[in-house]
Design an enzyme around this catalytic site. Sequence first.
Site, mmCIF file in Angstrom:
data_model
loop_
_atom_site.group_PDB
_atom_site.id
_atom_site.type_symbol
_atom_site.label_atom_id
_atom_site.label_comp_id
_atom_site.label_asym_id
_atom_site.label_seq_id
_atom_site.Cartn_x
_atom_site.Cartn_y
_atom_site.Cartn_z
ATOM 1 C CE LYS A 25 0.022 13.489 -0.832
ATOM 2 N NZ LYS A 25 -1.288 13.275 -0.198
ATOM 3 N N GLY A 84 -6.290 18.771 -3.455
ATOM 4 C CA GLY A 84 -6.261 18.389 -4.870
ATOM 5 C C GLY A 84 -6.303 16.886 -5.016
ATOM 6 C CD GLU A 114 -3.749 16.824 3.821
ATOM 7 O OE1 GLU A 114 -2.844 17.644 3.546
ATOM 8 O OE2 GLU A 114 -4.536 16.381 2.966
ATOM 9 C CG ASP A 166 -7.714 14.724 2.535
ATOM 10 O OD1 ASP A 166 -8.869 14.605 2.115
ATOM 11 O OD2 ASP A 166 -6.723 14.636 1.766
ATOM 12 C CB SER A 197 0.560 18.020 -2.757
ATOM 13 O OG SER A 197 0.658 16.726 -2.225
ATOM 14 C CE LYS A 210 -0.826 17.296 0.826
ATOM 15 N NZ LYS A 210 -2.278 17.382 0.581
ATOM 16 C CE LYS A 258 -7.723 15.968 -1.162
ATOM 17 N NZ LYS A 258 -7.092 14.666 -0.879
ATOM 18 C CG ASP A 305 -1.641 14.273 3.074
ATOM 19 O OD1 ASP A 305 -2.076 13.489 3.945
ATOM 20 O OD2 ASP A 305 -2.265 14.552 2.022
HETATM 21 O O1 OSB Z 1 -4.288 13.351 0.226
HETATM 22 O O2 OSB Z 1 -4.225 15.266 -0.632
HETATM 23 C C1 OSB Z 1 -4.180 14.056 -0.775
HETATM 24 C C2 OSB Z 1 -3.392 13.218 -4.427
HETATM 25 C C3 OSB Z 1 -4.134 12.066 -4.593
HETATM 26 C C4 OSB Z 1 -4.834 11.570 -3.527
HETATM 27 C C5 OSB Z 1 -4.800 12.215 -2.288
HETATM 28 C C6 OSB Z 1 -4.079 13.363 -2.112
HETATM 29 C C7 OSB Z 1 -3.334 13.865 -3.205
HETATM 30 C C8 OSB Z 1 -2.480 15.029 -3.120
HETATM 31 C C9 OSB Z 1 -2.164 15.718 -4.414
HETATM 32 O O3 OSB Z 1 -1.953 15.419 -2.100
HETATM 33 C C10 OSB Z 1 -2.745 17.058 -4.521
HETATM 34 C C11 OSB Z 1 -2.625 17.570 -5.915
HETATM 35 O O4 OSB Z 1 -1.574 18.097 -6.237
HETATM 36 O O5 OSB Z 1 -3.609 17.464 -6.698
HETATM 37 MG MG MG Z 2 -4.517 14.568 1.938
#
Ligand code: OSB
Ligand code: MG
Length: 373
Positions: free
Chosen positions: A163, A290, A213, A238, A135, A161, A262, A188
Amino acid sequence: MKIDSIILRELSMSLVHPFRTSFGETKERRVLLVEVRSEGLSGWGECTAGEHPHFSEESTDTAWITILQELVPLLTAVEEPSGGKCSDIFRVVRGHRMAKAAVENALWDLEAQISQVPLYELLGGTRTTLACGVSIGIQPSLEKLMDKVDTAIGQGYQRIKLKCQPGWDVEMFSAVRERWPEILLSCDANSAYRLRDADHLVSFDQFKLLMIEQPLWADDFYFHAMLQHRLDTAICLDESIRNRRDALAAIEMESCRIINVKLGRVGGFSEAIAIHNATLERGIPVWCGGMLESGIGRSHNIAMSTLENFSLPGDVSASSRYWKDDIIEPEVTVTAKGEIHVPNTPGRGFEVRTDLVERLTVRRQEIKALALV
Ligand code: OSB
Ligand code: MG
């Protein structure tokens, strides 16, 4: 099992790189760990709440108080506690799923050690190799982003992925797709869009993303369903999915075609397994999200990802992407093919570096079982 004591710790851990999402930036993690001691063994759990209540209503501080004042007394009032009983034991407490997960998962972790079986086996997992994705946060420039993607692809990661948010989407996807037309790519939004952005979101179809996402509200199914009907690209939920019932509602309403699981968000291993089973039965693939976890949460994510329906690459990547020194030994590593080999040793399969944990601890509270009866 008889619980001898429970220790809460808050660790201060600096990420190697700041991580930016549509709701804010994180550099310093406040990691809440729960250690449950029983007959010379220690089960560990990690609370995935953020420093601020931005991803969910919970934060490190609300989880600390909830665990200490509500969950620990409930747990120690039970004769034979276990991870599988936690959702019943904690039922009177509404919400606070990340706090609950930290305690429940510590019990599963402990049970795997007591039974001398790998944690993933105790959960019913079968996969021995996991497909890993990354991510990548919102970057200060397109050049920086291209570098990050290039590095991750070079390291073998199987899915990237990105953001995104309004103003950091179409142009950014274009640049990445132009340079890497064939890679598995997803995005995402962490709820950054509104229904008035529907036409704009439909234009994402041209980038052949594996999924989009959580484009809309964190508590929504209905408007995601309206959007999904207009999109060729799969929506993945999510934030919206809190439990098995939410997953069933989302599937029934066609709010999404993929679900991110999660452990913290759904309240622990039991509910994660319930979601897994419900989605498997209905042909909806899941993957492990994550939350910038330390090695303890990461090792639990690995165990969960061995379940059959975790069929898409997850966000569970190498320790070194987050930490200079992770608190587990060995740290999590990813092969040149973008895979994690699941350890086959009893328990979580990674030792806790208790010396390092002590050094990083900024707050500690021990509750001895004697004080609770
Ligand atoms: O939406 O998946 C998410 C990190 C913090 C809060 C929300 C998210 C995330 C990530 C990071 O996308 C995922 C990771 O590398 O741990
Ligand atoms: Mg997410």
